[in-house]
Write a protein that holds these residues in place. Structure first.
Motif, PDB file in Angstrom:
ATOM      1  N   HIS A  18       0.831  -1.208   0.000  1.00 41.34           N
ATOM      2  CA  HIS A  18       0.000   0.000   0.000  1.00 41.34           C
ATOM      3  C   HIS A  18       0.864   1.256   0.000  1.00 41.34           C
ATOM      4  CE1 HIS A  18      -2.276   3.294   1.841  1.00 41.34           C
ATOM      5  NE2 HIS A  18      -3.289   2.804   1.158  1.00 41.34           N
ATOM      6  N   ASP A  19       1.852   1.309   0.864  1.00 47.72           N
ATOM      7  CA  ASP A  19       2.704   2.494   0.962  1.00 47.72           C
ATOM      8  C   ASP A  19       3.451   2.769  -0.343  1.00 47.72           C
ATOM      9  OD1 ASP A  19       1.816   2.749   3.572  1.00 47.72           O
ATOM     10  OD2 ASP A  19       3.700   2.076   4.471  1.00 47.72           O
ATOM     11  N   VAL A  20       4.007   1.721  -0.947  1.00 50.11           N
ATOM     12  CA  VAL A  20       4.736   1.878  -2.205  1.00 50.11           C
ATOM     13  C   VAL A  20       3.781   2.330  -3.312  1.00 50.11           C
ATOM     14  CG1 VAL A  20       5.978   0.623  -4.034  1.00 50.11           C
ATOM     15  CG2 VAL A  20       6.600   0.280  -1.629  1.00 50.11           C
ATOM     16  N   ASP A  21       2.636   1.673  -3.429  1.00 48.78           N
ATOM     17  CA  ASP A  21       1.711   2.008  -4.506  1.00 48.78           C
ATOM     18  C   ASP A  21       1.064   3.370  -4.309  1.00 48.78           C
ATOM     19  OD1 ASP A  21       2.420  -0.345  -5.665  1.00 48.78           O
ATOM     20  OD2 ASP A  21       0.477  -1.318  -5.467  1.00 48.78           O
ATOM     21  N   LEU A  22       0.822   3.769  -3.078  1.00 48.80           N
ATOM     22  CA  LEU A  22       0.282   5.107  -2.823  1.00 48.80           C
ATOM     23  C   LEU A  22       1.302   6.170  -3.228  1.00 48.80           C
ATOM     24  CD1 LEU A  22      -1.938   6.971  -1.788  1.00 48.80           C
ATOM     25  CD2 LEU A  22      -0.975   6.684   0.518  1.00 48.80           C
ATOM     26  N   LEU A  69      10.870  -0.455  -7.423  1.00 49.36           N
ATOM     27  CA  LEU A  69      10.659  -0.968  -6.066  1.00 49.36           C
ATOM     28  C   LEU A  69       9.354  -1.747  -5.993  1.00 49.36           C
ATOM     29  CD1 LEU A  69      11.477  -1.184  -3.094  1.00 49.36           C
ATOM     30  CD2 LEU A  69      10.319   1.020  -2.727  1.00 49.36           C
ATOM     31  N   HIS A  70       8.335  -1.245  -6.649  1.00 45.30           N
ATOM     32  CA  HIS A  70       7.030  -1.921  -6.686  1.00 45.30           C
ATOM     33  C   HIS A  70       7.180  -3.367  -7.175  1.00 45.30           C
ATOM     34  CE1 HIS A  70       2.820  -2.640  -7.940  1.00 45.30           C
ATOM     35  NE2 HIS A  70       3.379  -3.117  -9.034  1.00 45.30           N
ATOM     36  N   TYR A  71       7.897  -3.523  -8.281  1.00 44.78           N
ATOM     37  CA  TYR A  71       8.079  -4.862  -8.834  1.00 44.78           C
ATOM     38  C   TYR A  71       8.899  -5.760  -7.905  1.00 44.78           C
ATOM     39  CZ  TYR A  71       6.110  -2.957 -13.097  1.00 44.78           C
ATOM     40  OH  TYR A  71       5.282  -2.375 -14.008  1.00 44.78           O
ATOM     41  N   GLU A  72       9.891  -5.203  -7.255  1.00 46.69           N
ATOM     42  CA  GLU A  72      10.709  -5.979  -6.318  1.00 46.69           C
ATOM     43  C   GLU A  72       9.883  -6.415  -5.110  1.00 46.69           C
ATOM     44  OE1 GLU A  72      13.845  -8.010  -4.755  1.00 46.69           O
ATOM     45  OE2 GLU A  72      13.700  -7.136  -6.757  1.00 46.69           O
ATOM     46  N   VAL A  73       9.089  -5.509  -4.567  1.00 46.47           N
ATOM     47  CA  VAL A  73       8.243  -5.837  -3.419  1.00 46.47           C
ATOM     48  C   VAL A  73       7.268  -6.953  -3.788  1.00 46.47           C
ATOM     49  CG1 VAL A  73       6.357  -4.953  -1.976  1.00 46.47           C
ATOM     50  CG2 VAL A  73       8.457  -3.629  -2.219  1.00 46.47           C
ATOM     51  N   GLN A  74       6.660  -6.838  -4.968  1.00 52.05           N
ATOM     52  CA  GLN A  74       5.692  -7.865  -5.362  1.00 52.05           C
ATOM     53  C   GLN A  74       6.360  -9.221  -5.597  1.00 52.05           C
ATOM     54  OE1 GLN A  74       2.672  -6.874  -8.129  1.00 52.05           O
ATOM     55  NE2 GLN A  74       1.889  -5.288  -6.793  1.00 52.05           N
ATOM     56  N   VAL A  93      -5.167  -4.078  -1.733  1.00 54.75           N
ATOM     57  CA  VAL A  93      -4.522  -2.770  -1.869  1.00 54.75           C
ATOM     58  C   VAL A  93      -5.097  -2.033  -3.074  1.00 54.75           C
ATOM     59  CG1 VAL A  93      -2.344  -1.600  -2.381  1.00 54.75           C
ATOM     60  CG2 VAL A  93      -2.406  -3.434  -0.679  1.00 54.75           C
ATOM     61  N   ARG A  94      -5.228  -2.723  -4.191  1.00 56.94           N
ATOM     62  CA  ARG A  94      -5.746  -2.116  -5.413  1.00 56.94           C
ATOM     63  C   ARG A  94      -7.152  -1.557  -5.180  1.00 56.94           C
ATOM     64  NH1 ARG A  94      -5.847  -6.433  -8.958  1.00 56.94           N
ATOM     65  NH2 ARG A  94      -3.655  -6.080  -9.349  1.00 56.94           N
ATOM     66  N   ALA A  95      -8.004  -2.328  -4.527  1.00 58.61           N
ATOM     67  CA  ALA A  95      -9.376  -1.883  -4.274  1.00 58.61           C
ATOM     68  C   ALA A  95      -9.392  -0.645  -3.373  1.00 58.61           C
ATOM     69  CB  ALA A  95     -10.182  -3.016  -3.645  1.00 58.61           C
ATOM     70  N   HIS A  96      -8.559  -0.646  -2.354  1.00 58.56           N
ATOM     71  CA  HIS A  96      -8.497   0.495  -1.445  1.00 58.56           C
ATOM     72  C   HIS A  96      -8.001   1.745  -2.161  1.00 58.56           C
ATOM     73  CE1 HIS A  96      -6.548   3.056   1.650  1.00 58.56           C
ATOM     74  NE2 HIS A  96      -7.737   2.896   2.199  1.00 58.56           N
ATOM     75  N   LEU A  97      -6.940   1.611  -2.936  1.00 60.95           N
ATOM     76  CA  LEU A  97      -6.390   2.773  -3.641  1.00 60.95           C
ATOM     77  C   LEU A  97      -7.338   3.284  -4.720  1.00 60.95           C
ATOM     78  CD1 LEU A  97      -2.606   1.883  -3.939  1.00 60.95           C
ATOM     79  CD2 LEU A  97      -3.690   3.529  -2.400  1.00 60.95           C
ATOM     80  N   LEU A  98      -8.058   2.391  -5.359  1.00 61.35           N
ATOM     81  CA  LEU A  98      -8.987   2.808  -6.410  1.00 61.35           C
ATOM     82  C   LEU A  98     -10.048   3.751  -5.857  1.00 61.35           C
ATOM     83  CD1 LEU A  98      -9.914   2.629  -9.337  1.00 61.35           C
ATOM     84  CD2 LEU A  98     -11.301   0.656  -8.671  1.00 61.35           C
ATOM     85  N   THR A  99     -10.519   3.484  -4.659  1.00 65.36           N
ATOM     86  CA  THR A  99     -11.541   4.364  -4.076  1.00 65.36           C
ATOM     87  C   THR A  99     -10.966   5.740  -3.769  1.00 65.36           C
ATOM     88  OG1 THR A  99     -11.133   3.603  -1.808  1.00 65.36           O
ATOM     89  CG2 THR A  99     -12.825   2.438  -3.068  1.00 65.36           C
ATOM     90  N   ARG A 100      -9.692   5.828  -3.487  1.00 66.83           N
ATOM     91  CA  ARG A 100      -9.046   7.117  -3.179  1.00 66.83           C
ATOM     92  C   ARG A 100      -8.637   7.880  -4.434  1.00 66.83           C
ATOM     93  NH1 ARG A 100      -4.517   6.641   1.316  1.00 66.83           N
ATOM     94  NH2 ARG A 100      -4.677   8.897   1.070  1.00 66.83           N
ATOM     95  N   ILE A 101      -8.248   7.174  -5.472  1.00 64.13           N
ATOM     96  CA  ILE A 101      -7.626   7.806  -6.635  1.00 64.13           C
ATOM     97  C   ILE A 101      -8.563   7.891  -7.830  1.00 64.13           C
ATOM     98  CG2 ILE A 101      -5.730   7.556  -8.286  1.00 64.13           C
ATOM     99  CD1 ILE A 101      -4.232   6.191  -5.899  1.00 64.13           C
ATOM    100  N   GLY A 102      -9.481   6.962  -7.949  1.00 63.55           N
ATOM    101  CA  GLY A 102     -10.389   6.958  -9.096  1.00 63.55           C
ATOM    102  C   GLY A 102      -9.640   6.754 -10.391  1.00 63.55           C
ATOM    103  N   GLY A 115      -2.204  -2.819 -14.606  1.00 63.53           N
ATOM    104  CA  GLY A 115      -1.749  -1.603 -13.933  1.00 63.53           C
ATOM    105  C   GLY A 115      -0.590  -1.891 -13.019  1.00 63.53           C
ATOM    106  N   PRO A 116      -0.036  -0.894 -12.358  1.00 64.42           N
ATOM    107  CA  PRO A 116       1.148  -1.104 -11.558  1.00 64.42           C
ATOM    108  C   PRO A 116       0.905  -2.022 -10.377  1.00 64.42           C
ATOM    109  CG  PRO A 116       0.290   1.107 -11.220  1.00 64.42           C
ATOM    110  CD  PRO A 116      -0.478   0.492 -12.337  1.00 64.42           C
ATOM    111  N   GLU A 117      -0.330  -2.102  -9.907  1.00 66.25           N
ATOM    112  CA  GLU A 117      -0.568  -2.953  -8.749  1.00 66.25           C
ATOM    113  C   GLU A 117      -0.541  -4.428  -9.120  1.00 66.25           C
ATOM    114  OE1 GLU A 117      -2.278   0.940  -8.283  1.00 66.25           O
ATOM    115  OE2 GLU A 117      -2.818  -0.589  -9.700  1.00 66.25           O
TER     116      GLU A 117
END
Length: 119
Positions: A18-22, A69-74, A93-102, A115-117
């Motif tokens: 979540h932190d990396v993707d945000l 970093l995202h790819y390494e974490v995943q 994480v994707r669902a949570h971020l989608l509601t914040r970012i649209g 997508g990146p997630e």
């Protein structure tokens, strides 16, 4: 809950993802990069700064590093928790971020697309 072989719990991994993707989302929005539009992630990774609005070169460089970093974490997440549990963490994480970012980062078919997630 953590198994004896796990270094981090699923909850700890979820916070990390979540932190990396945000951070990626915030940088992309700041740089006016529609990261989820077709081919844009690849252009950022290829260091094509033309996708970035002028005056945000530092943000672009940080975004590029965060994508790596995202790819390494995943990769580590999947290695430690297994593909099925990793996919579940990523989906939450994707669902949570989608509601914040649209759709500020663009769209690529469905959110479950490339997508990146999910990469």
């Amino acid at each position: 809950m953590r198994t004896p072989k796990q270094r981090y719990s699923a909850e700890e991994w979820e916070k990390t993802v979540h932190d990396v993707d945000l951070e990626i989302a915030q940088l992309a929005i700041m740089c006016h990069i529609r990261l989820l539009d077709p081919g844009v992630i690849e252009r950022v990774l290829d260091n094509d700064a033309r996708v970035c609005r002028d005056g945000h070169e530092g943000g672009f460089e940080k975004l590029r590093g965060m994508l790596y970093l995202h790819y390494e974490v995943q990769a580590r997440l999947a290695e430690e928790l297994g593909p099925a549990d990793a996919a579940e963490v990523i989906q939450r994480v994707r669902a949570h971020l989608l509601t914040r970012i649209g759709t500020q980062l663009g769209t690529l078919g469905t959110v479950g697309g490339a997508g990146p997630e999910s990469q």
